[in-house]
Scaffold this active site. Structure first.
Site, PDB file in Angstrom:
ATOM      1  N   GLU A   1       0.854  -1.195   0.000  1.00 38.64           N
ATOM      2  CA  GLU A   1       0.000   0.000   0.000  1.00 38.64           C
ATOM      3  C   GLU A   1       0.888   1.243   0.000  1.00 38.64           C
ATOM      4  O   GLU A   1       1.738   1.425   0.900  1.00 38.64           O
ATOM      5  CB  GLU A   1      -0.955   0.066   1.204  1.00 38.64           C
ATOM      6  CG  GLU A   1      -1.909   1.257   1.014  1.00 38.64           C
ATOM      7  CD  GLU A   1      -2.778   1.589   2.223  1.00 38.64           C
ATOM      8  OE1 GLU A   1      -2.729   0.896   3.240  1.00 38.64           O
ATOM      9  OE2 GLU A   1      -3.524   2.598   2.112  1.00 38.64           O
TER      10      GLU A   1
ATOM     11  N   ASP B   1      -2.509  11.971  -2.646  1.00 42.78           N
ATOM     12  CA  ASP B   1      -2.568  13.441  -2.678  1.00 42.78           C
ATOM     13  C   ASP B   1      -2.950  13.891  -4.097  1.00 42.78           C
ATOM     14  O   ASP B   1      -2.308  13.490  -5.059  1.00 42.78           O
ATOM     15  CB  ASP B   1      -1.200  14.031  -2.296  1.00 42.78           C
ATOM     16  CG  ASP B   1      -0.856  13.755  -0.841  1.00 42.78           C
ATOM     17  OD1 ASP B   1      -1.790  13.615  -0.030  1.00 42.78           O
ATOM     18  OD2 ASP B   1       0.339  13.671  -0.508  1.00 42.78           O
TER      19      ASP B   1
ATOM     20  N   LYS C   1      -3.293  21.851  -8.427  1.00 43.41           N
ATOM     21  CA  LYS C   1      -2.759  22.907  -9.299  1.00 43.41           C
ATOM     22  C   LYS C   1      -1.966  22.307 -10.460  1.00 43.41           C
ATOM     23  O   LYS C   1      -1.140  21.413 -10.238  1.00 43.41           O
ATOM     24  CB  LYS C   1      -1.842  23.835  -8.501  1.00 43.41           C
ATOM     25  CG  LYS C   1      -2.593  24.676  -7.504  1.00 43.41           C
ATOM     26  CD  LYS C   1      -1.690  25.692  -6.850  1.00 43.41           C
ATOM     27  CE  LYS C   1      -2.493  26.461  -5.815  1.00 43.41           C
ATOM     28  NZ  LYS C   1      -1.744  26.826  -4.652  1.00 43.41           N
TER      29      LYS C   1
ATOM     30  N   ASP D   1     -11.128  10.564  -4.482  1.00 45.12           N
ATOM     31  CA  ASP D   1     -12.375  11.339  -4.405  1.00 45.12           C
ATOM     32  C   ASP D   1     -12.249  12.619  -5.223  1.00 45.12           C
ATOM     33  O   ASP D   1     -13.156  13.441  -5.205  1.00 45.12           O
ATOM     34  CB  ASP D   1     -12.700  11.689  -2.949  1.00 45.12           C
ATOM     35  CG  ASP D   1     -11.593  12.471  -2.279  1.00 45.12           C
ATOM     36  OD1 ASP D   1     -10.441  12.378  -2.739  1.00 45.12           O
ATOM     37  OD2 ASP D   1     -11.869  13.179  -1.292  1.00 45.12           O
TER      38      ASP D   1
HETATM   39  C1  SAM Z   1      -4.335  11.951   1.188  1.00 42.95           C
HETATM   40  S1  SAM Z   1      -3.415  10.907   2.224  1.00 42.95           S
HETATM   41  C2  SAM Z   1      -4.323   9.362   2.156  1.00 42.95           C
HETATM   42  C3  SAM Z   1      -3.981   8.427   3.280  1.00 42.95           C
HETATM   43  C4  SAM Z   1      -4.755   7.096   3.266  1.00 42.95           C
HETATM   44  N1  SAM Z   1      -4.428   6.316   2.096  1.00 42.95           N
HETATM   45  C5  SAM Z   1      -6.239   7.329   3.353  1.00 42.95           C
HETATM   46  O1  SAM Z   1      -6.944   7.066   2.357  1.00 42.95           O
HETATM   47  O2  SAM Z   1      -6.718   7.754   4.409  1.00 42.95           O
HETATM   48  C6  SAM Z   1      -2.019  10.544   1.178  1.00 42.95           C
HETATM   49  C7  SAM Z   1      -0.874   9.895   1.921  1.00 42.95           C
HETATM   50  O3  SAM Z   1       0.145   9.563   0.980  1.00 42.95           O
HETATM   51  C8  SAM Z   1       1.422   9.890   1.508  1.00 42.95           C
HETATM   52  N2  SAM Z   1       2.306  10.096   0.349  1.00 42.95           N
HETATM   53  C9  SAM Z   1       2.221  11.097  -0.555  1.00 42.95           C
HETATM   54  N3  SAM Z   1       3.157  10.947  -1.513  1.00 42.95           N
HETATM   55  C10 SAM Z   1       3.846   9.817  -1.204  1.00 42.95           C
HETATM   56  C11 SAM Z   1       4.945   9.149  -1.794  1.00 42.95           C
HETATM   57  N4  SAM Z   1       5.513   9.611  -2.913  1.00 42.95           N
HETATM   58  N5  SAM Z   1       5.412   8.030  -1.210  1.00 42.95           N
HETATM   59  C12 SAM Z   1       4.844   7.557  -0.068  1.00 42.95           C
HETATM   60  N6  SAM Z   1       3.786   8.146   0.542  1.00 42.95           N
HETATM   61  C13 SAM Z   1       3.298   9.265  -0.018  1.00 42.95           C
HETATM   62  C14 SAM Z   1       1.144  11.126   2.353  1.00 42.95           C
HETATM   63  O4  SAM Z   1       2.135  11.322   3.341  1.00 42.95           O
HETATM   64  C15 SAM Z   1      -0.224  10.818   2.950  1.00 42.95           C
HETATM   65  O5  SAM Z   1      -0.130  10.133   4.194  1.00 42.95           O
END
Ligand code: SAM
Length: 196
Positions: free
Chosen positions: A36, A111, A115, A147
């Site tokens: 994941e 994420d 933008k 989403d």
């Molecule tokens: C919007 S949150 C979603 C968290 C979880 N999957 C959820 O649905 O509740 C996105 C997560 O991805 C992590 N993340 C973003 N870019 C990443 C990367 N390149 N490698 C590992 N983790 C990453 C962020 O730190 C964050 O915890």
């Protein structure tokens, strides 16, 4: 080369060495992993691992505090089949030991980077799918859920141009359990892609 840049390169090298060592310790033998990416606090993956004791799972997130909390959740659930690592997804995939392959991948509510100038940061892009493909045998599935509708459209276009992955709309989502971000979302869209 200026010394600031040299120091930066040194830090990157040290970080990569530490991560490589950690991954080698966690996975000393041939393993097929359920991965994941962006696991946050590990809610989803801990439940997934509990429901699939036969699988070996790895959750990766950039933020140490989230990974630590995920590890505590795993420990409370007394699970031996799920690990959490702080790291950037590209780097982790690159630095996994050569004997580790991926059996399935989950990218849940990544994420969105709304933008335009930040779209290059979206995890679901060609460069990433190529890197991922190196660790996946034919038939391996990558599950994507968001989403943010424009990101879903973007992902659809990326896959349509992909040489190494194809979308499969017939496959059911394998495991329903709300993630933290899913709980906050009014609606979401899912896509499963398959390694060619
Ligand atoms: C919007 S949150 C979603 C968290 C979880 N999957 C959820 O649905 O509740 C996105 C997560 O991805 C992590 N993340 C973003 N870019 C990443 C990367 N390149 N490698 C590992 N983790 C990453 C962020 O730190 C964050 O915890």
């Amino acid at each position: 080369m200026n010394s600031g840049y040299e120091q930066h390169l040194k830090r990157v090298e040290l970080r990569r060495n530490d991560l490589e060592e950690k991954l080698a310790e966690l996975f000393p033998c041939e393993t097929k992993l359920s991965l994941e990416i962006g696991c946050g606090h590990g809610h989803w993956l801990v439940d997934y691992a509990a429901g699939h004791p036969e699988k070996s799972c790895l959750g990766v997130d950039l933020i140490q505090d989230r990974v630590s909390r995920a590890g505590r959740k795993r420990d409370r659930a007394k699970l031996g089949n799920v690990q959490f690592v702080k790291g950037e997804a590209f780097e982790v995939i690159d630095l996994l030991p050569a004997h580790v392959r991926l059996s399935e991948v989950f990218i849940l509510f990544p994420d969105p980077w709304p933008k335009k100038r930040h779209w290059k940061n979206r995890i679901f892009r060609h460069a990433f799918l190529s890197e991922l493909a190196k660790r996946c045998d034919s038939g391996v599935r990558c599950h994507f859920r968001t989403d943010y509708e424009p990101y879903f459209e973007w992902a659809t276009e990326v896959v349509a141009e992909e040489a190494l992955w194809r979308r499969d709309e017939e496959i059911d989502w394998p495991f329903e359990k709300e993630t933290v971000f899913q709980r906050r979302a009014d609606s979401f869209q899912s896509m499963i892609i398959v390694r060619k």
